[in-house]
Design a protein around this motif. Structure first.
Motif, PDB file in Angstrom:
ATOM      1  N   ARG A  58       0.865  -1.179   0.000  1.00  0.00           N
ATOM      2  CA  ARG A  58       0.000   0.000   0.000  1.00  0.00           C
ATOM      3  C   ARG A  58       0.898   1.224   0.000  1.00  0.00           C
ATOM      4  O   ARG A  58       1.776   1.357   0.847  1.00  0.00           O
ATOM      5  CB  ARG A  58      -0.887   0.033   1.241  1.00  0.00           C
ATOM      6  N   LEU A  59       0.653   2.123  -0.949  1.00  0.00           N
ATOM      7  CA  LEU A  59       1.474   3.311  -1.111  1.00  0.00           C
ATOM      8  C   LEU A  59       0.570   4.522  -1.189  1.00  0.00           C
ATOM      9  O   LEU A  59      -0.312   4.591  -2.042  1.00  0.00           O
ATOM     10  CB  LEU A  59       2.309   3.197  -2.398  1.00  0.00           C
ATOM     11  N   ARG A  60       0.757   5.466  -0.246  1.00  0.00           N
ATOM     12  CA  ARG A  60       0.029   6.740  -0.280  1.00  0.00           C
ATOM     13  C   ARG A  60       0.970   7.785  -0.855  1.00  0.00           C
ATOM     14  O   ARG A  60       2.015   8.063  -0.290  1.00  0.00           O
ATOM     15  CB  ARG A  60      -0.415   7.165   1.112  1.00  0.00           C
ATOM     16  N   GLU A  62       0.816  11.603  -3.216  1.00  0.00           N
ATOM     17  CA  GLU A  62       0.123  12.681  -3.912  1.00  0.00           C
ATOM     18  C   GLU A  62      -1.393  12.620  -3.716  1.00  0.00           C
ATOM     19  O   GLU A  62      -2.168  12.784  -4.653  1.00  0.00           O
ATOM     20  CB  GLU A  62       0.467  12.664  -5.402  1.00  0.00           C
ATOM     21  N   GLY A  63      -1.810  12.329  -2.498  1.00  0.00           N
ATOM     22  CA  GLY A  63      -3.228  12.323  -2.175  1.00  0.00           C
ATOM     23  C   GLY A  63      -3.988  11.124  -2.694  1.00  0.00           C
ATOM     24  O   GLY A  63      -5.216  11.104  -2.687  1.00  0.00           O
ATOM     25  N   ARG A  64      -3.309  10.101  -3.132  1.00  0.00           N
ATOM     26  CA  ARG A  64      -3.956   8.906  -3.667  1.00  0.00           C
ATOM     27  C   ARG A  64      -3.322   7.671  -3.041  1.00  0.00           C
ATOM     28  O   ARG A  64      -2.121   7.640  -2.790  1.00  0.00           O
ATOM     29  CB  ARG A  64      -3.773   8.864  -5.183  1.00  0.00           C
ATOM     30  N   GLU A  65      -4.140   6.651  -2.799  1.00  0.00           N
ATOM     31  CA  GLU A  65      -3.618   5.401  -2.252  1.00  0.00           C
ATOM     32  C   GLU A  65      -3.588   4.349  -3.340  1.00  0.00           C
ATOM     33  O   GLU A  65      -4.578   4.126  -4.024  1.00  0.00           O
ATOM     34  CB  GLU A  65      -4.460   4.910  -1.079  1.00  0.00           C
ATOM     35  N   ARG A  66      -2.427   3.719  -3.501  1.00  0.00           N
ATOM     36  CA  ARG A  66      -2.272   2.628  -4.456  1.00  0.00           C
ATOM     37  C   ARG A  66      -2.143   1.339  -3.676  1.00  0.00           C
ATOM     38  O   ARG A  66      -1.355   1.252  -2.736  1.00  0.00           O
ATOM     39  CB  ARG A  66      -1.011   2.828  -5.305  1.00  0.00           C
ATOM     40  N   ILE A  67      -2.922   0.337  -4.037  1.00  0.00           N
ATOM     41  CA  ILE A  67      -2.879  -0.980  -3.409  1.00  0.00           C
ATOM     42  C   ILE A  67      -2.543  -1.976  -4.500  1.00  0.00           C
ATOM     43  O   ILE A  67      -3.322  -2.167  -5.440  1.00  0.00           O
ATOM     44  CB  ILE A  67      -4.222  -1.331  -2.753  1.00  0.00           C
TER      45      ILE A  67
END
Length: 127
Positions: A58-60, A62-67
């Protein structure tokens, strides 16, 4: 496909995040890890932590979370098409572009915002 980019051994998480193009630079990936914006299987990790097949990252940023779920471990940066095959993206869709730009936009020719206008714009942006 480039055989030298595929790795069987352990790979650092900051290097993997950079090589699959989730961040622009490796130093950005390392900074995100140190700041606590990267989680591996639900736990915050340091940049040197190793990643293996089946891990959930899980990577947060630039205001977005990538899973993403790791399906292949690579060591070197590869093309975008090959990089997309190395993980399964379970991320929520990004916010609509109209929603992001609508907050605090002034019409052209309105002049400089007053103190009251500036405070209203900051309130809309959530600052």
């Amino acid at each position: 496909m480039a055989a030298e980019g595929i790795s069987e051994g352990p790979v650092r998480i900051d290097s993997w995040i950079w090589s699959v193009r989730l961040t622009k630079t490796r130093s950005m990936a390392a900074t995100a890890c140190r700041a606590g914006h990267v989680q591996l299987n639900g736990e915050r990790v340091k940049p040197a932590h190793t990643v293996k097949v089946g891990d959930e990252v899980r990577l947060r940023l630039e205001g977005r979370e990538r899973i993403v779920v790791v399906s292949r471990v690579i060591r070197k940066r590869v093309g975008a098409a090959i990089a997309a095959e190395t993980y399964v993206d379970n991320s929520p869709p990004p916010p609509a572009r109209a929603d992001v730009l609508a907050a605090g936009v002034r019409d052209r020719g309105m002049g400089r915002p007053t103190k009251r206008d500036r405070r209203d714009m900051e309130r809309l942006r959530g600052l």
